[in-house]
Scaffold this motif. Structure first.
Motif, PDB file in Angstrom:
ATOM      1  N   LYS A 174       0.830  -1.206   0.000  1.00  0.00           N
ATOM      2  CA  LYS A 174       0.000   0.000   0.000  1.00  0.00           C
ATOM      3  C   LYS A 174       0.864   1.255   0.000  1.00  0.00           C
ATOM      4  CE  LYS A 174      -3.794   2.323   2.416  1.00  0.00           C
ATOM      5  NZ  LYS A 174      -4.730   2.272   3.562  1.00  0.00           N
ATOM      6  N   THR A 178       1.162   4.204  -2.782  1.00  0.00           N
ATOM      7  CA  THR A 178       0.974   5.595  -2.376  1.00  0.00           C
ATOM      8  C   THR A 178       2.188   6.442  -2.752  1.00  0.00           C
ATOM      9  OG1 THR A 178      -0.425   4.899  -0.523  1.00  0.00           O
ATOM     10  CG2 THR A 178       0.524   7.113  -0.414  1.00  0.00           C
ATOM     11  N   GLY A 349      -6.080   9.649  -8.101  1.00  0.00           N
ATOM     12  CA  GLY A 349      -7.223   8.744  -8.149  1.00  0.00           C
ATOM     13  C   GLY A 349      -6.942   7.418  -8.805  1.00  0.00           C
ATOM     14  N   GLU A 351      -5.651   4.542  -7.771  1.00  0.00           N
ATOM     15  CA  GLU A 351      -6.065   3.319  -7.068  1.00  0.00           C
ATOM     16  C   GLU A 351      -7.581   3.167  -7.074  1.00  0.00           C
ATOM     17  OE1 GLU A 351      -5.191   0.974  -2.887  1.00  0.00           O
ATOM     18  OE2 GLU A 351      -3.990   2.718  -3.460  1.00  0.00           O
ATOM     19  N   TRP A 352      -8.305   4.262  -6.847  1.00  0.00           N
ATOM     20  CA  TRP A 352      -9.774   4.197  -6.843  1.00  0.00           C
ATOM     21  C   TRP A 352     -10.295   3.809  -8.224  1.00  0.00           C
ATOM     22  CZ3 TRP A 352     -13.581   6.947  -9.468  1.00  0.00           C
ATOM     23  CH2 TRP A 352     -14.891   6.778  -8.992  1.00  0.00           C
ATOM     24  N   ARG A 355      -9.715   0.127  -8.974  1.00  0.00           N
ATOM     25  CA  ARG A 355     -10.705  -0.782  -8.363  1.00  0.00           C
ATOM     26  C   ARG A 355     -11.971  -0.824  -9.199  1.00  0.00           C
ATOM     27  NH1 ARG A 355      -9.739   1.943  -3.408  1.00  0.00           N
ATOM     28  NH2 ARG A 355      -8.137   0.944  -2.140  1.00  0.00           N
ATOM     29  N   LYS A 356     -12.421   0.345  -9.647  1.00  0.00           N
ATOM     30  CA  LYS A 356     -13.644   0.411 -10.444  1.00  0.00           C
ATOM     31  C   LYS A 356     -13.468  -0.280 -11.799  1.00  0.00           C
ATOM     32  CE  LYS A 356     -15.982   2.837  -7.440  1.00  0.00           C
ATOM     33  NZ  LYS A 356     -17.122   2.222  -6.722  1.00  0.00           N
ATOM     34  N   PHE A 512      -5.685  -3.687  -6.124  1.00  0.00           N
ATOM     35  CA  PHE A 512      -6.997  -4.079  -6.619  1.00  0.00           C
ATOM     36  C   PHE A 512      -6.831  -5.205  -7.615  1.00  0.00           C
ATOM     37  CE2 PHE A 512      -5.529   0.082  -8.100  1.00  0.00           C
ATOM     38  CZ  PHE A 512      -5.108  -0.217  -9.375  1.00  0.00           C
TER      39      PHE A 512
END
Length: 513
Positions: A174, A178, A349, A351-352, A355-356, A512
């Protein structure tokens, strides 16, 4: 002999992993952010290279079809410097730490290089260049020397910076994600600053002495931009390295009681021999991805000045053609600033969105298709600009607003795939390095080879390839679109998903699945 070297390499690698493991817990986020901020200073100068230097060398008298050869110094220095720097930064025993001495040395080299580039026209004139008789060979030689040093400096800086971030992450997946996301974000910040500076016509007025007899307004603005980039780089480097310290590294003795001392090329050979299939696939997809990127990165502002605005930077061109070209270059710098803003937001954004999208490989594959579409759309924008000039008797005021808006939109949208290119491959390489047979610095240096080899191909072949199809930048852009599409297909099909049972992938690749 090779087997013995491989065994010694393995011992050396174990020592490096043990050293990294001494950081039982990842460093505080504020320290990771502080080191990441160095990317802003590095990228400020890199943005100036991309937006202003190709037009600048043409003003010195280098023809468009040969201008790409100037960029050959980048991949050659990257191929040699970053693996060597990575190797030695993995094993540096300085009391200041493993990475920090190389970062400081890189910042110092940048300062020297920027002085040579900024004052190339002045120094060339003082050595005998005639202003009205291009090419200005002495200025070009000084510029080329400074450019080589600048690329060596950038490679000396970036490899150890990313490796330092990997060290601070202490193997935590993680924190690794980051750290690379923040590095990409600060690259975007540097891009915004660099492109904004490059698009401002009167920046030289901040430092009036930059304009001289041999250095016109464009040259004076370039000087001023580089002065600002040095100031930012020195500031962020000083603050970061004073705030974030390293423990000195002490090599562990081998079974024979001596520290492992593997020759550099033996270690490189060992690193390649130990690469697993995921890393090889990563290198292949990365190489194709950068074959797609480099034609646009090297010639985006030249495309705006030449194809979109209909200008010409040749020394023999008319004043009107030169003005149109310079207006186009400034518009291109504005487009690159928009690109950097989108890149910065997208970086935060990644990582977000990943995931999507259902995983890192799917995200990377999809954005490569976005890259392919944008590069293909440059053909449409160019044709619209050409039609406007033909219908209006060779318009001398630049393209209509809708054409300029279309071009700037392409610049902005390209910030989306660029954010992924600047983060996912490096994060995956850091995570894969535990299986690569090398330390973080050397592993990132190996990944850099997949970037610099395509740049060499584009630098050597870009200009002549364009000439085969009638000149201009569009042929190379179309080739880039094809490479981007192939890269996207390979990312979706042959790039393996990281093993779910690997400790670094407990939450999936890049966090993800």
């Amino acid at each position: 002999m090779v087997s013995h070297q491989m065994e010694k390499a393995s011992n050396g690698t174990s020592a490096l992993e043990t050293q990294t493991a001494e950081l039982d817990q990842p460093a505080a986020l504020r320290k990771i952010i502080s080191v990441s901020s160095i990317a802003a200073g590095v990228q400020f100068g890199w943005a100036l290279q991309l937006s202003l230097l190709t037009p600048y060398v043409q003003l010195l008298g280098i023809q468009h079809k040969w201008a790409s050869l100037i960029w050959l110094c980048g991949p050659i220095s990257g191929m040699l410097v970053q693996p060597i720097v990575g190797y030695h930064s993995d094993r540096c025993t300085s009391r200041f730490g493993r990475r920090r001495p190389f970062i400081v040395a890189g910042a110092g080299l940048v300062t020297v290089a920027v002085f040579l580039i900024g004052y190339a026209a002045d120094l060339g004139h003082s050595m005998g260049d005639q202003l009205n008789k291009p090419p200005r060979t002495r200025a070009i030689a000084i510029f080329a020397l400074g450019f080589w040093i600048l690329d060596v400096a950038n490679n000396t800086l970036q490899g150890p910076c990313r490796a330092f971030l990997a060290d601070l992450s202490a193997g935590n997946a993680k924190k690794t994600r980051t750290a690379n996301a923040f590095f990409s974000f600060f690259m975007a910040v540097g891009n915004v600053l660099g492109y904004a500076a490059g698009s401002y016509r009167d920046l030289y007025k901040m430092v009036p002495f930059t304009m001289t007899e041999s250095c016109d307004l464009y040259c004076a603005n370039l000087k001023t931009c580089f002065f600002l980039s040095i100031t930012l780089l020195v500031l962020v480097t000083f603050v970061s390295l004073c705030y974030v310290t390293e423990k000195p590294w002490t090599p562990e003795p081998t079974a024979e009681g001596k520290a492992s001392n593997v020759p550099f090329f033996g270690e490189i050979f060992g690193a390649f021999k130990e690469l697993k299939r995921p890393m090889w696939m990563l290198l292949i997809v990365t190489a194709l991805n950068w074959i797609a990127w480099f034609p646009f990165l090297l010639f985006d502002t030249d495309w705006m000045g030449r194809e979109v605005y209909g200008g010409n930077s040749d020394a023999t061109a008319s004043a009107t053609a030169k003005k149109l070209y310079n207006d186009g270059v400034r518009a291109g710098a504005l487009g690159l600033m928009l690109n950097a803003i989108v890149l910065g937001f997208m970086s935060l954004g990644v990582e977000w969105v990943g995931r999507k999208m259902g995983g890192a490989k799917r995200l990377w594959g999809v954005v490569n298709f976005i890259l392919a579409i944008c590069l293909a759309m440059t053909v449409l924008v160019t044709k619209q600009a050409e039609n406007h000039r033909r219908d209006h008797g060779g318009a001398k005021t630049g393209p209509p607003g809708n054409v300029t808006a279309g071009a700037l939109t392409l610049f902005a949208v390209l910030g989306i795939p660029q954010a992924i290119t600047f983060s996912i491959p490096f994060a995956l390489a850091s995570i894969f390095s535990s299986n690569s047979g090398a330390g973080q610095g050397l592993s990132l240096g190996v990944l850099n080879l997949a970037i610099v080899v395509p740049q060499m191909v584009v630098s050597v072949g870009g200009g002549p390839f364009d000439e085969i199809f009638g000149g201009g930048n569009i042929p190379a852009f179309v080739l880039g679109a094809i490479a981007a599409a192939v890269s996207g297909i390979l990312a979706l099909t042959v790039l393996p998903s990281p093993p779910s049972d690997a400790p670094a992938f407990k939450t999936g690749a890049m966090g993800f699945h």
